[in-house]
Structure formats: structure tokens, C-alpha cells
Write a protein that holds these residues in place. Structure first.
Motif, PDB file in Angstrom:
ATOM      1  N   MET A   1     -10.690 -23.197  -4.040  1.00 32.88           N
ATOM      2  CA  MET A   1     -10.344 -21.817  -4.413  1.00 32.88           C
ATOM      3  C   MET A   1     -10.448 -20.906  -3.183  1.00 32.88           C
ATOM      4  SD  MET A   1     -12.056 -19.413  -7.370  1.00 32.88           S
ATOM      5  CE  MET A   1     -13.712 -19.668  -6.778  1.00 32.88           C
ATOM      6  N   GLN A   2      -9.407 -20.118  -2.963  1.00 32.39           N
ATOM      7  CA  GLN A   2      -9.388 -19.192  -1.829  1.00 32.39           C
ATOM      8  C   GLN A   2     -10.345 -18.026  -2.083  1.00 32.39           C
ATOM      9  OE1 GLN A   2      -5.559 -17.504  -1.129  1.00 32.39           O
ATOM     10  NE2 GLN A   2      -6.143 -16.455   0.758  1.00 32.39           N
ATOM     11  N   ARG A   3     -11.172 -17.744  -1.090  1.00 31.85           N
ATOM     12  CA  ARG A   3     -12.080 -16.609  -1.231  1.00 31.85           C
ATOM     13  C   ARG A   3     -12.396 -16.058   0.160  1.00 31.85           C
ATOM     14  NH1 ARG A   3     -16.478 -20.656  -2.298  1.00 31.85           N
ATOM     15  NH2 ARG A   3     -16.117 -20.350  -4.516  1.00 31.85           N
ATOM     16  N   PRO A   4     -12.770 -14.774   0.237  1.00 28.57           N
ATOM     17  CA  PRO A   4     -13.136 -14.198   1.536  1.00 28.57           C
ATOM     18  C   PRO A   4     -14.432 -14.792   2.063  1.00 28.57           C
ATOM     19  CG  PRO A   4     -12.975 -12.504  -0.189  1.00 28.57           C
ATOM     20  CD  PRO A   4     -12.875 -13.831  -0.856  1.00 28.57           C
ATOM     21  N   ASP A   5     -14.595 -14.790   3.384  1.00 25.12           N
ATOM     22  CA  ASP A   5     -15.867 -15.163   3.985  1.00 25.12           C
ATOM     23  C   ASP A   5     -16.927 -14.170   3.521  1.00 25.12           C
ATOM     24  OD1 ASP A   5     -17.916 -14.657   6.331  1.00 25.12           O
ATOM     25  OD2 ASP A   5     -17.195 -16.714   6.561  1.00 25.12           O
ATOM     26  N   ILE A   6     -18.017 -14.676   2.958  1.00 20.09           N
ATOM     27  CA  ILE A   6     -19.008 -13.783   2.333  1.00 20.09           C
ATOM     28  C   ILE A   6     -19.665 -12.859   3.356  1.00 20.09           C
ATOM     29  CG2 ILE A   6     -21.042 -15.285   2.458  1.00 20.09           C
ATOM     30  CD1 ILE A   6     -19.905 -13.189  -0.591  1.00 20.09           C
ATOM     31  N   ASP A   7     -19.870 -13.322   4.580  1.00 21.75           N
ATOM     32  CA  ASP A   7     -20.475 -12.469   5.611  1.00 21.75           C
ATOM     33  C   ASP A   7     -19.560 -11.311   5.972  1.00 21.75           C
ATOM     34  OD1 ASP A   7     -22.819 -13.962   5.782  1.00 21.75           O
ATOM     35  OD2 ASP A   7     -21.952 -15.354   7.233  1.00 21.75           O
ATOM     36  N   VAL A   8     -18.252 -11.590   6.050  1.00 22.80           N
ATOM     37  CA  VAL A   8     -17.280 -10.527   6.340  1.00 22.80           C
ATOM     38  C   VAL A   8     -17.230  -9.540   5.180  1.00 22.80           C
ATOM     39  CG1 VAL A   8     -14.849 -10.020   6.794  1.00 22.80           C
ATOM     40  CG2 VAL A   8     -15.911 -12.048   7.811  1.00 22.80           C
ATOM     41  N   LEU A   9     -17.224 -10.069   3.952  1.00 22.51           N
ATOM     42  CA  LEU A   9     -17.193  -9.216   2.760  1.00 22.51           C
ATOM     43  C   LEU A   9     -18.405  -8.287   2.732  1.00 22.51           C
ATOM     44  CD1 LEU A   9     -16.261 -10.420  -0.808  1.00 22.51           C
ATOM     45  CD2 LEU A   9     -18.193  -8.911  -0.457  1.00 22.51           C
ATOM     46  N   LEU A  10     -19.584  -8.839   2.971  1.00 18.98           N
ATOM     47  CA  LEU A  10     -20.810  -8.035   2.965  1.00 18.98           C
ATOM     48  C   LEU A  10     -20.787  -6.986   4.072  1.00 18.98           C
ATOM     49  CD1 LEU A  10     -23.427 -10.828   2.237  1.00 18.98           C
ATOM     50  CD2 LEU A  10     -23.084  -8.779   0.838  1.00 18.98           C
ATOM     51  N   ASP A  11     -20.310  -7.371   5.253  1.00 22.92           N
ATOM     52  CA  ASP A  11     -20.242  -6.438   6.375  1.00 22.92           C
ATOM     53  C   ASP A  11     -19.346  -5.251   6.051  1.00 22.92           C
ATOM     54  OD1 ASP A  11     -20.843  -5.756   9.197  1.00 22.92           O
ATOM     55  OD2 ASP A  11     -18.686  -6.084   9.475  1.00 22.92           O
ATOM     56  N   ARG A  12     -18.216  -5.528   5.419  1.00 23.30           N
ATOM     57  CA  ARG A  12     -17.284  -4.437   5.082  1.00 23.30           C
ATOM     58  C   ARG A  12     -17.821  -3.568   3.951  1.00 23.30           C
ATOM     59  NH1 ARG A  12     -11.196  -6.985   5.925  1.00 23.30           N
ATOM     60  NH2 ARG A  12     -11.597  -7.806   8.024  1.00 23.30           N
ATOM     61  N   LEU A  13     -18.522  -4.184   3.015  1.00 26.08           N
ATOM     62  CA  LEU A  13     -19.154  -3.385   1.963  1.00 26.08           C
ATOM     63  C   LEU A  13     -20.195  -2.442   2.568  1.00 26.08           C
ATOM     64  CD1 LEU A  13     -19.730  -5.961  -0.946  1.00 26.08           C
ATOM     65  CD2 LEU A  13     -18.124  -4.036  -0.935  1.00 26.08           C
ATOM     66  N   ARG A  14     -20.963  -2.947   3.539  1.00 24.44           N
ATOM     67  CA  ARG A  14     -21.994  -2.108   4.175  1.00 24.44           C
ATOM     68  C   ARG A  14     -21.365  -0.965   4.969  1.00 24.44           C
ATOM     69  NH1 ARG A  14     -26.873  -3.733   3.218  1.00 24.44           N
ATOM     70  NH2 ARG A  14     -27.357  -5.924   2.804  1.00 24.44           N
ATOM     71  N   ARG A 148     -10.532 -11.326  -8.917  1.00 20.91           N
ATOM     72  CA  ARG A 148      -9.455 -10.984  -7.979  1.00 20.91           C
ATOM     73  C   ARG A 148      -9.734 -11.518  -6.572  1.00 20.91           C
ATOM     74  NH1 ARG A 148      -8.221  -4.626  -9.663  1.00 20.91           N
ATOM     75  NH2 ARG A 148      -6.999  -5.111 -11.533  1.00 20.91           N
ATOM     76  N   MET A 149     -10.989 -11.524  -6.181  1.00 18.36           N
ATOM     77  CA  MET A 149     -11.347 -11.974  -4.832  1.00 18.36           C
ATOM     78  C   MET A 149     -11.571 -13.482  -4.750  1.00 18.36           C
ATOM     79  SD  MET A 149     -14.014  -9.140  -3.409  1.00 18.36           S
ATOM     80  CE  MET A 149     -13.536  -7.448  -3.072  1.00 18.36           C
ATOM     81  N   GLY A 150     -11.531 -14.169  -5.896  1.00 22.68           N
ATOM     82  CA  GLY A 150     -11.758 -15.601  -5.873  1.00 22.68           C
ATOM     83  C   GLY A 150     -13.214 -15.979  -5.707  1.00 22.68           C
ATOM     84  N   LEU A 151     -14.125 -15.069  -6.054  1.00 27.16           N
ATOM     85  CA  LEU A 151     -15.555 -15.352  -5.926  1.00 27.16           C
ATOM     86  C   LEU A 151     -16.071 -16.164  -7.110  1.00 27.16           C
ATOM     87  CD1 LEU A 151     -16.749 -11.821  -4.704  1.00 27.16           C
ATOM     88  CD2 LEU A 151     -16.153 -13.815  -3.311  1.00 27.16           C
ATOM     89  N   SER A 152     -15.333 -16.130  -8.211  1.00 26.79           N
ATOM     90  CA  SER A 152     -15.699 -16.912  -9.390  1.00 26.79           C
ATOM     91  C   SER A 152     -14.454 -17.174 -10.219  1.00 26.79           C
ATOM     92  CB  SER A 152     -16.734 -16.170 -10.243  1.00 26.79           C
ATOM     93  OG  SER A 152     -17.013 -16.894 -11.431  1.00 26.79           O
ATOM     94  N   GLU A 153     -14.390 -18.375 -10.802  1.00 33.72           N
ATOM     95  CA  GLU A 153     -13.277 -18.716 -11.700  1.00 33.72           C
ATOM     96  C   GLU A 153     -13.667 -18.498 -13.156  1.00 33.72           C
ATOM     97  OE1 GLU A 153     -12.569 -22.780 -10.504  1.00 33.72           O
ATOM     98  OE2 GLU A 153     -10.828 -22.169  -9.310  1.00 33.72           O
ATOM     99  N   HIS A 154     -14.906 -18.054 -13.381  1.00 35.60           N
ATOM    100  CA  HIS A 154     -15.397 -17.864 -14.746  1.00 35.60           C
ATOM    101  C   HIS A 154     -15.067 -16.460 -15.259  1.00 35.60           C
ATOM    102  CE1 HIS A 154     -18.054 -21.240 -13.350  1.00 35.60           C
ATOM    103  NE2 HIS A 154     -17.678 -21.690 -14.529  1.00 35.60           N
ATOM    104  N   SER A 155     -15.177 -16.289 -16.575  1.00 35.10           N
ATOM    105  CA  SER A 155     -14.949 -14.975 -17.189  1.00 35.10           C
ATOM    106  C   SER A 155     -16.218 -14.390 -17.802  1.00 35.10           C
ATOM    107  CB  SER A 155     -13.872 -15.082 -18.273  1.00 35.10           C
ATOM    108  OG  SER A 155     -14.247 -16.049 -19.250  1.00 35.10           O
ATOM    109  N   GLY A 156     -17.198 -15.237 -18.098  1.00 38.49           N
ATOM    110  CA  GLY A 156     -18.448 -14.761 -18.693  1.00 38.49           C
ATOM    111  C   GLY A 156     -19.392 -14.223 -17.644  1.00 38.49           C
TER     112      GLY A 156
END
Length: 211
Positions: A1-14, A148-156
Motif C-alpha cells: 500500500m502506498q503511503r507517505p514516509d512517516i518522518d516526512v509527514l510528521l515534519d510537515r505536520l510540525r 486518503r493517505m494510505g496510513l490504514s486500509e481499515h474503516s473501524g
């Protein structure tokens, strides 16, 4: 599953939300607990309008526990499902008084025993009031963004939270939830995500978003 690099995601959120916090007004952990119960299927803005007068009237757990149920129902009516919420608040605060000396316990196991308190509410209280990384706050915004970001395929929410807890370092849990909520509330909205102005534009797979 395609997903963003978590370190990059966290850096941009910060960079975007350096002081990210849950947008409910509170002055004590008891009040935060009450506000979070009221926030179910209700906007933070409406909850804050209600608690502005509610909290001075009920300053602590004892006051909520002793409240006249009909009066409490009327006070929280604007937040919706007010009978259920008033009953949960009164019962939860009675349990706080009887078992915890009127204080909010600082463990998720104890919090989820309280009436009206599920994992999301417990995570909000522990992260916001005590900076305890008990888990990741998963609300409707986080559910939407995780998909949307591909961080999880679940819905619950519980499955999504487990996925996020595996992806995100524990030290970042208390920041990640509120930051993702802000991104979802103001940028990656349900009806019209603002992809061109999103800091995740180039790393987000935009799963399920109309091109």
C-alpha cells in the motif's frame, strides 16, 4: 500500500501545526472529560459555547455527580443527544467521586470504565491534560485522512488506531492526533479537500479523492 514516509509527514505536520491541540476549552481534567463527552456528534465550537456557562455552574466532579439530571439535560441540550450525554456525565462524575477522589485517573484502563468514555475520549483526556501517549486520537477527521493517505486500509477506529500506533513513534502520539485533526478540519475536508494548498500534496496518494 502506498503511503507517505512517516518522518516526512510528521515534519510537515510540525511545520504547519507546531502547537497542535484539541480545540475544546477546558481548565481542569474533569472539565476536559465532560467537554469530550459532549463533543460526540457535535462541533467543538458548539461545545465551547455550552461549556462557557456550564463549567462555572458545575466546577468539579462532585457538582456534576450531585446535579439535578433534568437541569443538566437542559444545560447540555444544544450539543445533541442531551439526555444520553447528561446521564453519562453525571454517572461518570459519580464514579470519579466514589472511586478516584473526584480526580480523573491517568490510565486508559481506568478511564474507559467510566460511563460514556471510549478510547477516543480517554486518549483525548490523557494526551491533552497529562501529555500521556496512551494511543492515537482517532475521530472522523483522522479516519478520513488515514484512508486518503494510505496510513490504514481499515474503516473501524480501533483498527485504524492500531495501524497508526505501529506507524507513528510513541513519543509523537500526543501531537499526531490533534495535528491530523486540524489538517482534516481546515484543509483535507470531507466534501472538498484543498489538495493544491495542502502540505502533503506531493507525498499523499489521495486515495478515494476525485482527481
Amino acid at each position: 500500500m502506498q503511503r507517505p514516509d512517516i518522518d516526512v509527514l510528521l515534519d510537515r505536520l510540525r511545520q504547519s501545526y507546531p502547537d497542535a491541540r484539541y480545540e475544546l476549552d477546558w481548565d481542569t481534567p474533569v472539565h476536559m472529560l465532560v467537554a469530550t463527552i459532549l463533543a460526540a456528534q457535535c462541533t467543538d465550537e458548539r461545545v465551547n459555547a455550552v461549556t462557557k456557562t456550564l463549567f462555572p455552574r458545575y466546577p468539579d466532579a462532585q457538582a456534576f455527580a450531585d446535579a439535578d439530571l433534568a437541569e443538566l439535560e437542559e444545560a447540555v441540550r444544544p450539543t445533541g443527544t442531551f439526555r444520553q450525554k447528561a446521564k453519562a456525565i453525571k454517572s461518570a462524575c459519580r464514579m470519579l467521586v466514589d472511586e478516584y477522589g473526584g480526580e480523573v485517573p491517568q490510565s486508559i484502563e481506568a478511564l474507559v470504565r467510566l460511563p460514556g468514555v471510549a478510547r477516543k475520549t480517554a486518549n483525548v483526556v490523557l494526551a491533552t491534560c497529562f501529555n500521556i501517549p496512551s494511543g492515537v486520537i482517532v475521530d472522523t477527521h483522522v479516519i478520513r485522512l488515514a484512508g486518503r493517505m494510505g496510513l490504514s486500509e481499515h474503516s473501524g477506529p480501533q483498527d485504524i488506531e492500531r495501524d497508526l500506533m505501529r506507524l507513528v513513534p510513541q513519543d509523537d502520539w500526543t501531537f499526531f492526533g490533534p495535528a491530523m485533526i486540524l489538517l482534516g478540519r481546515y484543509v483535507c475536508t470531507a466534501k472538498k479537500p484543498d489538495c493544491p494548498n495542502c502540505v502533503m500534496q506531493d507525498i499523499c496518494p489521495k486515495i478515494g479523492v476525485a482527481r
